[in-house]
Design an enzyme around this catalytic site. Structure first.
Site, PDB file in Angstrom:
ATOM      1  N   GLY A   1      -3.514  -5.199  19.205  1.00  0.00           N
ATOM      2  CA  GLY A   1      -3.337  -4.158  18.193  1.00  0.00           C
ATOM      3  C   GLY A   1      -1.871  -3.808  18.049  1.00  0.00           C
ATOM      4  O   GLY A   1      -0.992  -4.622  18.365  1.00  0.00           O
TER       5      GLY A   1
ATOM      6  N   ALA B   1       2.423   0.631  19.062  1.00  0.00           N
ATOM      7  CA  ALA B   1       2.326   2.055  19.404  1.00  0.00           C
ATOM      8  C   ALA B   1       1.121   2.292  20.318  1.00  0.00           C
ATOM      9  O   ALA B   1       1.242   2.953  21.356  1.00  0.00           O
ATOM     10  CB  ALA B   1       2.196   2.882  18.122  1.00  0.00           C
ATOM     11  N   VAL B   2      -0.035   1.733  19.957  1.00  0.00           N
ATOM     12  CA  VAL B   2      -1.231   1.930  20.789  1.00  0.00           C
ATOM     13  C   VAL B   2      -1.113   1.101  22.076  1.00  0.00           C
ATOM     14  O   VAL B   2      -1.611   1.508  23.132  1.00  0.00           O
ATOM     15  CB  VAL B   2      -2.517   1.601  19.999  1.00  0.00           C
ATOM     16  CG1 VAL B   2      -3.748   1.735  20.884  1.00  0.00           C
ATOM     17  CG2 VAL B   2      -2.646   2.533  18.794  1.00  0.00           C
ATOM     18  N   GLY B   3      -0.421  -0.011  22.009  1.00  0.00           N
ATOM     19  CA  GLY B   3      -0.188  -0.826  23.206  1.00  0.00           C
ATOM     20  C   GLY B   3       0.454   0.011  24.315  1.00  0.00           C
ATOM     21  O   GLY B   3       0.124  -0.131  25.498  1.00  0.00           O
TER      22      GLY B   3
ATOM     23  N   GLU C   1      -1.331  -7.918  23.273  1.00  0.00           N
ATOM     24  CA  GLU C   1      -1.080  -8.802  22.124  1.00  0.00           C
ATOM     25  C   GLU C   1      -0.754  -7.890  20.945  1.00  0.00           C
ATOM     26  O   GLU C   1      -1.657  -7.336  20.320  1.00  0.00           O
ATOM     27  CB  GLU C   1      -2.320  -9.660  21.839  1.00  0.00           C
ATOM     28  CG  GLU C   1      -2.620 -10.689  22.915  1.00  0.00           C
ATOM     29  CD  GLU C   1      -1.665 -11.878  22.891  1.00  0.00           C
ATOM     30  OE1 GLU C   1      -1.036 -12.128  21.844  1.00  0.00           O
ATOM     31  OE2 GLU C   1      -1.552 -12.558  23.924  1.00  0.00           O
TER      32      GLU C   1
ATOM     33  N   CYS D   1      -1.210 -10.994  12.405  1.00  0.00           N
ATOM     34  CA  CYS D   1      -0.140 -10.524  13.295  1.00  0.00           C
ATOM     35  C   CYS D   1       1.089 -11.421  13.210  1.00  0.00           C
ATOM     36  O   CYS D   1       2.210 -10.948  13.387  1.00  0.00           O
ATOM     37  CB  CYS D   1      -0.638 -10.435  14.722  1.00  0.00           C
ATOM     38  SG  CYS D   1      -1.369 -11.959  15.323  1.00  0.00           S
TER      39      CYS D   1
HETATM   40  P1  NAD Z   1      -6.651  -1.058  15.206  1.00  0.00           P
HETATM   41  O1  NAD Z   1      -6.340   0.211  14.497  1.00  0.00           O
HETATM   42  O2  NAD Z   1      -7.940  -1.727  14.983  1.00  0.00           O
HETATM   43  O3  NAD Z   1      -6.456  -0.756  16.729  1.00  0.00           O
HETATM   44  C1  NAD Z   1      -6.704  -1.733  17.696  1.00  0.00           C
HETATM   45  C2  NAD Z   1      -7.621  -1.177  18.730  1.00  0.00           C
HETATM   46  O4  NAD Z   1      -7.028  -0.048  19.372  1.00  0.00           O
HETATM   47  C3  NAD Z   1      -8.944  -0.697  18.141  1.00  0.00           C
HETATM   48  O5  NAD Z   1      -9.997  -1.192  18.921  1.00  0.00           O
HETATM   49  C4  NAD Z   1      -8.818   0.807  18.177  1.00  0.00           C
HETATM   50  O6  NAD Z   1     -10.046   1.446  18.379  1.00  0.00           O
HETATM   51  C5  NAD Z   1      -7.895   1.053  19.343  1.00  0.00           C
HETATM   52  N1  NAD Z   1      -7.098   2.259  19.185  1.00  0.00           N
HETATM   53  C6  NAD Z   1      -6.467   2.652  18.043  1.00  0.00           C
HETATM   54  N2  NAD Z   1      -5.793   3.793  18.285  1.00  0.00           N
HETATM   55  C7  NAD Z   1      -5.999   4.113  19.580  1.00  0.00           C
HETATM   56  C8  NAD Z   1      -5.570   5.190  20.428  1.00  0.00           C
HETATM   57  N3  NAD Z   1      -4.786   6.150  19.973  1.00  0.00           N
HETATM   58  N4  NAD Z   1      -5.968   5.178  21.709  1.00  0.00           N
HETATM   59  C9  NAD Z   1      -6.768   4.212  22.182  1.00  0.00           C
HETATM   60  N5  NAD Z   1      -7.204   3.167  21.430  1.00  0.00           N
HETATM   61  C10 NAD Z   1      -6.844   3.128  20.153  1.00  0.00           C
HETATM   62  O7  NAD Z   1      -5.646  -2.168  14.894  1.00  0.00           O
HETATM   63  P2  NAD Z   1      -4.186  -2.033  14.554  1.00  0.00           P
HETATM   64  O8  NAD Z   1      -3.485  -1.450  15.732  1.00  0.00           O
HETATM   65  O9  NAD Z   1      -3.988  -1.450  13.206  1.00  0.00           O
HETATM   66  O10 NAD Z   1      -3.943  -3.617  14.456  1.00  0.00           O
HETATM   67  C11 NAD Z   1      -2.918  -4.103  13.755  1.00  0.00           C
HETATM   68  C12 NAD Z   1      -1.824  -4.500  14.711  1.00  0.00           C
HETATM   69  O11 NAD Z   1      -2.348  -5.444  15.627  1.00  0.00           O
HETATM   70  C13 NAD Z   1      -0.668  -5.156  14.009  1.00  0.00           C
HETATM   71  O12 NAD Z   1       0.530  -4.702  14.557  1.00  0.00           O
HETATM   72  C14 NAD Z   1      -0.861  -6.632  14.335  1.00  0.00           C
HETATM   73  O13 NAD Z   1       0.308  -7.367  14.317  1.00  0.00           O
HETATM   74  C15 NAD Z   1      -1.458  -6.541  15.705  1.00  0.00           C
HETATM   75  N6  NAD Z   1      -2.227  -7.734  16.036  1.00  0.00           N
HETATM   76  C16 NAD Z   1      -1.761  -8.531  17.012  1.00  0.00           C
HETATM   77  C17 NAD Z   1      -2.428  -9.699  17.326  1.00  0.00           C
HETATM   78  C18 NAD Z   1      -1.912 -10.618  18.389  1.00  0.00           C
HETATM   79  O14 NAD Z   1      -2.618 -11.538  18.736  1.00  0.00           O
HETATM   80  N7  NAD Z   1      -0.714 -10.402  18.913  1.00  0.00           N
HETATM   81  C19 NAD Z   1      -3.602 -10.032  16.644  1.00  0.00           C
HETATM   82  C20 NAD Z   1      -4.075  -9.172  15.667  1.00  0.00           C
HETATM   83  C21 NAD Z   1      -3.385  -8.013  15.384  1.00  0.00           C
END
Ligand code: NAD
Length: 461
Positions: free
Chosen positions: A194, A197-199, A216, A250
């Site tokens: 994801g 920021a959430v990472g 990731e 991503c």
């Molecule tokens: P998202 O909003 O679906 O969040 C990802 C996960 O985190 C979800 O399961 C969500 O429930 C959880 N989440 C969200 N906010 C949270 C919080 N505050 N606390 C705990 N958990 C929380 O997805 P996203 O973040 O919008 O995804 C898009 C991002 O993911 C982009 O930056 C994209 O580049 C990245 N991405 C990376 C890869 C990779 O393989 N490196 C693949 C796909 C997407």
């Protein structure tokens, strides 16, 4: 609506998984292989329904749903089935003189209970991809699909228990509150896909129990388009990377850097390519996906401010449609350059040469991917040596994520750790070093220099 978990208590769910892990049931390789075969059967028997779910969530075309998600996972499982029996064997390592009578090897052992949190953009791949490696390594697994792709989250929740051992593998659906509750639990591994920021939130939660983590994440993946490249081929490959899943990838090429002269040729080639891909009106094409929700639609629209639209720029909020759009006259200070675009918008920044491009890249966070289009090996080497990125694809986009042998992951702000192919198995395995000492007379003699009484003679050996 996101599927929530009526009656599911995170603590109880994790405790059930831990009991299963502690029973040893998931450890025999035969069991892991059988579960992987079941996962393959799940994909075989439900591929059409899974595609429909992704179509509902993202308007995913059949080809993108199969090639980049369902079949990608099937091939991954097939290669695991071919290789797993070898990978689980203890790895013998060279010994030194003092250990010549002993055995030294590495055992891959499962961590225990793994949590996999997925994003919405490739809602099958980012959840099942890590899960394949976690099962293969002998872990119990809890997956938390994204609530922003609710139809896919629901189908995973419905299907997995019908095929896999539901004492060992579970789905926990929900949004931020549910995920926050989950993250309070103790896991033995956390794999998160994801935003950066959430990472950071996930990493902080994992630190409480010193849980190893793979992150990731995303970022702004640059393209350097050199005058030595075949611009028409480059335009086709860059634009495919940008329009696939409507830019919500991503590793989508985020922005292009090139000279003004190359830009002119690139724009003219791009007009032709986009017509080839989607005809006159991409909105009418069954091959063009939609933006996941209104929030992201508004965010992407907001990024266009103060930029010149050279191609595209059409949108329809009700349909969550944004046409493939190319922006010119962009500088690194523009808003579109301040965050990952994650939509079908491609800004072009003019640079005079590769050194300027290197300077632009190095001023930003380390990207997940970097793309170089050039036939000049010196330029390629110069950029490779002087920049950092999770992965690089030269003269194409996205495809570096497909070879079974190339680990896929970010660096710095774009993530830590890697997966795909054998790397996923390695990610979910602890490498346990074992030294098995010989107890015979020669072994004891060789080892005796460590015993007191100490002497200069022993020290100098
Ligand atoms: P998202 O909003 O679906 O969040 C990802 C996960 O985190 C979800 O399961 C969500 O429930 C959880 N989440 C969200 N906010 C949270 C919080 N505050 N606390 C705990 N958990 C929380 O997805 P996203 O973040 O919008 O995804 C898009 C991002 O993911 C982009 O930056 C994209 O580049 C990245 N991405 C990376 C890869 C990779 O393989 N490196 C693949 C796909 C997407």
């Amino acid at each position: 609506m996101a599927a929530i978990n009526p009656g599911k208590n995170p603590e109880e769910v994790v405790s059930q998984l831990r009991n299963t892990f502690n029973s040893g049931r998931t450890k025999p390789v035969e069991y892991r292989i059988q579960q992987l075969k079941e996962l393959h059967r799940l994909l075989d028997e439900n591929s059409s329904e899974i595609w429909q779910a992704m179509k509902q969530d993202l308007g995913k075309s059949k080809q993108e749903a199969f090639v980049l998600e369902i079949d990608f996972m099937r091939f991954e499982i097939q290669r695991y089935l071919q290789n797993l029996s070898d990978w689980v064997k203890p790895e013998k390592v060279p010994r030194d003189l003092l250990n010549m009578m002993d055995k030294a090897y590495i055992i891959r052992e499962p961590y225990g209970v793994a949590l996999i949190i997925g994003a919405w953009n490739y809602p099958i791949q980012v959840v099942l991809g890590p899960m394949i490696g976690a099962i293969a390594a002998g872990n119990c697994v809890l997956i938390k699909p994204s609530e922003l792709s609710p139809a896919t989250a629901k189908i995973l929740e419905d299907l997995l228990p019908k095929y896999l051992d539901s004492d060992a593998y579970k789905v926990f659906n929900g949004g931020i509150p549910e995920t926050s509750e989950l993250l309070k639990q103790r896991f033995d591994y956390i794999f998160y896909t994801g935003s950066s920021a959430v990472g950071k939130i996930v990493h902080a939660a994992a630190a409480k129990y010193l849980t190893p983590t793979t992150l990731e994440l995303g970022g702004k993946s640059p393209v350097y388009l050199d005058s030595s490249a075949n611009i028409e081929v480059a335009a086709r490959r860059i634009l495919w990377g940008k329009v696939v899943n409507s830019g919500q990838t991503c590793i989508a090429p985020d922005y292009v850097m090139c000279t003004k002269q190359v830009e002119e040729k690139f724009l003219s080639a791009s007009r032709k390519v986009l017509k080839e891909f989607f005809g006159e009106n991409p909105q009418a094409s069954p091959d063009y996906a939609r933006i996941v929700n209104e929030r992201h639609f508004d965010r992407i629209q907001g990024l266009l401010e103060k930029c010149t639209v050279a191609i595209g720029g059409d949108s329809d909020r009700k349909d969550k449609y944004i046409s493939p759009t190319i922006l010119t006259g962009v500088s690194p200070e523009n808003r579109v350059m301040q965050e990952e675009i994650f939509g079908p918008v491609l800004p072009i920044i003019n640079v005079d040469n590769a050194y300027e491009a290197i300077a632009v890249i190095n001023k930003m966070e380390k990207p997940l991917a970097m793309y170089l289009f050039s036939e000049n090996q010196k330029i390629i080497d110069e950029i490779l040596t002087n920049t950092s990125a999770g992965g690089v694809c030269i003269n194409d986009t996205i495809l570096h994520a497909s070879p079974f042998t190339l680990p896929f992951g970010g660096v710095g702000n774009s993530g830590m750790g890697a997966y795909h192919g054998k790397s996923t198995f390695e990610t979910f395995s602890h490498r346990k070093s074992v030294l098995h000492k010989d107890m015979g007379a020669l072994g004891e003699k060789l080892g005796s220099i460590r015993y007191p009484p100490y002497s200069d003679r022993k020290l100098n050996l």
